[in-house]
Design a protein around this motif. Structure first.
Motif, PDB file in Angstrom:
ATOM      1  N   VAL A   1      -1.212  12.622   9.213  1.00 22.61           N
ATOM      2  CA  VAL A   1      -1.511  11.100   8.660  1.00 22.61           C
ATOM      3  C   VAL A   1      -0.128  11.065   8.420  1.00 22.61           C
ATOM      4  O   VAL A   1      -0.822   9.207   6.696  1.00 22.61           O
ATOM      5  CB  VAL A   1      -2.721  11.563   7.348  1.00 22.61           C
ATOM      6  CG1 VAL A   1      -3.449  12.005   8.287  1.00 22.61           C
ATOM      7  CG2 VAL A   1      -2.807  12.800   6.477  1.00 22.61           C
TER       8      VAL A   1
ATOM      9  N   MET B   1       0.569   6.806   6.341  1.00 24.18           N
ATOM     10  CA  MET B   1      -0.384   6.182   6.898  1.00 24.18           C
ATOM     11  C   MET B   1      -1.283   5.911   5.426  1.00 24.18           C
ATOM     12  O   MET B   1      -1.165   6.426   4.332  1.00 24.18           O
ATOM     13  CB  MET B   1      -1.850   7.369   7.309  1.00 24.18           C
ATOM     14  CG  MET B   1      -1.156   7.560   9.348  1.00 24.18           C
ATOM     15  SD  MET B   1      -2.751   8.187  10.127  1.00 24.18           S
ATOM     16  CE  MET B   1      -1.584   8.318  11.715  1.00 24.18           C
ATOM     17  N   THR B   2      -1.531   4.660   5.553  1.00 26.35           N
ATOM     18  CA  THR B   2      -2.754   4.431   4.665  1.00 26.35           C
ATOM     19  C   THR B   2      -4.057   5.521   4.477  1.00 26.35           C
ATOM     20  O   THR B   2      -4.817   6.311   5.042  1.00 26.35           O
ATOM     21  CB  THR B   2      -3.259   2.732   4.544  1.00 26.35           C
ATOM     22  OG1 THR B   2      -4.215   2.608   5.407  1.00 26.35           O
ATOM     23  CG2 THR B   2      -1.945   1.814   4.194  1.00 26.35           C
TER      24      THR B   2
ATOM     25  N   ASP C   1      -7.264   4.387   4.897  1.00 32.64           N
ATOM     26  CA  ASP C   1      -8.386   3.690   5.999  1.00 32.64           C
ATOM     27  C   ASP C   1      -7.573   4.473   6.652  1.00 32.64           C
ATOM     28  O   ASP C   1      -8.301   4.876   7.993  1.00 32.64           O
ATOM     29  CB  ASP C   1      -8.177   2.345   5.515  1.00 32.64           C
ATOM     30  CG  ASP C   1      -8.824   1.725   4.773  1.00 32.64           C
ATOM     31  OD1 ASP C   1      -9.937   2.859   4.075  1.00 32.64           O
ATOM     32  OD2 ASP C   1      -9.099   0.948   4.485  1.00 32.64           O
ATOM     33  N   GLU C   2      -6.243   4.317   7.264  1.00 33.89           N
ATOM     34  CA  GLU C   2      -5.219   4.614   8.530  1.00 33.89           C
ATOM     35  C   GLU C   2      -5.593   6.548   9.052  1.00 33.89           C
ATOM     36  O   GLU C   2      -6.615   6.694  10.261  1.00 33.89           O
ATOM     37  CB  GLU C   2      -4.103   4.265   8.618  1.00 33.89           C
ATOM     38  CG  GLU C   2      -3.945   2.992   8.755  1.00 33.89           C
ATOM     39  CD  GLU C   2      -2.837   2.396   8.743  1.00 33.89           C
ATOM     40  OE1 GLU C   2      -1.761   1.202   8.671  1.00 33.89           O
ATOM     41  OE2 GLU C   2      -1.250   2.777   8.293  1.00 33.89           O
ATOM     42  N   ALA C   3      -5.674   7.246   7.323  1.00 34.86           N
ATOM     43  CA  ALA C   3      -5.573   8.328   7.687  1.00 34.86           C
ATOM     44  C   ALA C   3      -6.883   8.422   7.840  1.00 34.86           C
ATOM     45  O   ALA C   3      -8.072   9.266   8.916  1.00 34.86           O
ATOM     46  CB  ALA C   3      -5.353   8.878   5.936  1.00 34.86           C
ATOM     47  N   LYS C   4      -7.892   8.252   7.408  1.00 38.99           N
ATOM     48  CA  LYS C   4      -9.495   8.824   7.495  1.00 38.99           C
ATOM     49  C   LYS C   4     -10.381   8.104   9.021  1.00 38.99           C
ATOM     50  O   LYS C   4     -11.660   9.190   9.925  1.00 38.99           O
ATOM     51  CB  LYS C   4     -10.668   7.823   6.863  1.00 38.99           C
ATOM     52  CG  LYS C   4     -11.486   7.755   6.735  1.00 38.99           C
ATOM     53  CD  LYS C   4     -12.785   7.303   5.764  1.00 38.99           C
ATOM     54  CE  LYS C   4     -14.293   7.304   5.763  1.00 38.99           C
ATOM     55  NZ  LYS C   4     -15.058   6.931   4.826  1.00 38.99           N
ATOM     56  N   SER C   5      -8.843   6.669   9.561  1.00 40.10           N
ATOM     57  CA  SER C   5      -9.618   6.871  10.526  1.00 40.10           C
ATOM     58  C   SER C   5      -9.056   7.730  12.325  1.00 40.10           C
ATOM     59  O   SER C   5      -9.485   8.272  12.953  1.00 40.10           O
ATOM     60  CB  SER C   5      -8.847   5.350  11.219  1.00 40.10           C
ATOM     61  OG  SER C   5     -10.544   4.425  11.082  1.00 40.10           O
ATOM     62  N   ALA C   6      -8.293   8.337  11.252  1.00 47.11           N
ATOM     63  CA  ALA C   6      -6.856   9.346  12.288  1.00 47.11           C
ATOM     64  C   ALA C   6      -7.853  10.389  12.423  1.00 47.11           C
ATOM     65  O   ALA C   6      -7.412  10.878  13.164  1.00 47.11           O
ATOM     66  CB  ALA C   6      -5.922   9.466  12.311  1.00 47.11           C
TER      67      ALA C   6
ATOM     68  N   ARG D   1       0.605  -1.138   0.271  1.00 49.23           N
ATOM     69  CA  ARG D   1      -0.199   0.565   0.006  1.00 49.23           C
ATOM     70  C   ARG D   1       0.793   1.401  -0.324  1.00 49.23           C
ATOM     71  O   ARG D   1       1.535   1.645   0.611  1.00 49.23           O
ATOM     72  CB  ARG D   1      -0.853   0.281   1.298  1.00 49.23           C
ATOM     73  CG  ARG D   1      -2.162  -1.307   0.681  1.00 49.23           C
ATOM     74  CD  ARG D   1      -2.576  -1.119   2.693  1.00 49.23           C
ATOM     75  NE  ARG D   1      -3.753  -2.301   2.205  1.00 49.23           N
ATOM     76  CZ  ARG D   1      -4.699  -2.167   3.231  1.00 49.23           C
ATOM     77  NH1 ARG D   1      -4.323  -1.464   4.785  1.00 49.23           N
ATOM     78  NH2 ARG D   1      -4.944  -3.350   3.483  1.00 49.23           N
TER      79      ARG D   1
ATOM     80  N   PRO E   1       1.495   5.021   1.087  1.00 50.82           N
ATOM     81  CA  PRO E   1       0.641   5.677   2.141  1.00 50.82           C
ATOM     82  C   PRO E   1       0.870   7.066   2.028  1.00 50.82           C
ATOM     83  O   PRO E   1       1.542   8.315   1.074  1.00 50.82           O
ATOM     84  CB  PRO E   1       1.899   5.477   3.218  1.00 50.82           C
ATOM     85  CG  PRO E   1       3.880   5.294   2.798  1.00 50.82           C
ATOM     86  CD  PRO E   1       3.240   4.586   1.326  1.00 50.82           C
TER      87      PRO E   1
END
Length: 195
Positions: free
Chosen positions: A16, A19-20, A22-27, A2, A4
């Protein structure tokens, strides 16, 4: 593997980098929830003060667009030196992709209509009353009503900043019977009293 986000990238002020998607969205989501809490616009109408809040009225944001824009950063090949220089600039100086949060227009329309129905005042027609103490006719003036201009209030709320206080825009509603319509049309022809 992936790919980042670039180091130095922030979305809505949240770092962010690395981050991927999805990780960025969660953050980023907690900052959106906080923005909903902070989205409070106060509306005054005579003695009434009401707060239109992102917690009580549905909201919309462009978080997906901000994520996509941040993720797409430097994904086009513009030459090794140009890309390397831009990556270094972002890493050093940072680049933020703000998320814009606003009220959902239909939800806001419902809230504004409810506010208007609760606060609109109807006009009162001019009337006459017999004043027996002074044996005369009293003419009671008409009182115009006031209604909230819902469309203008919605536009004001959509453009307001969190914490703003705005006066509800109103329109005057004329009474059907005005004082000029009845003055001089009623007279006392005579009086009689009995014991």
């Amino acid at each position: 593997k992936r790919i980042p986000m670039l180091d130095g990238v922030t979305i809505n002020g949240v770092p962010v980098g690395g981050m991927t998607m999805d990780e960025a969205k969660s953050a980023v989501l907690p900052s959106i929830e906080q923005a909903k809490k902070d989205l409070q616009i106060h509306v005054s109408f005579d003695d009434v003060n009401e707060t239109f809040s992102g917690e009580s009225i549905a909201t919309v944001s462009d978080v997906e667009q901000a994520l996509n824009d941040a993720f797409a950063l430097l994904r086009e090949d513009t030459g090794f030196e140009a890309v390397t220089a831009e990556v270094e600039r972002i890493k050093t100086s940072g680049q933020d992709f703000p998320v814009h949060l606003t009220f959902d227009e239909e939800a806001l329309r419902t809230a504004v209509n409810t506010f208007a129905e609760a606060n609109n005042t109807k006009p009162v027609n001019a009337t006459v009353a017999y004043n027996s103490d002074e044996n005369k006719i009293d003419f009671i003036s008409d009182i115009p009503g006031r209604t909230v201009d819902c469309e203008l209030l919605i536009a004001s709320l959509m453009n307001a900043q969190p914490g703003d206080t705005i006066a509800a825009p109103t329109e005057e509603t004329a009474a059907e019977i005005k004082l000029d319509d009845i003055q001089g049309k009623y007279v006392i022809r005579g009086t009689k009293t009995t014991n």
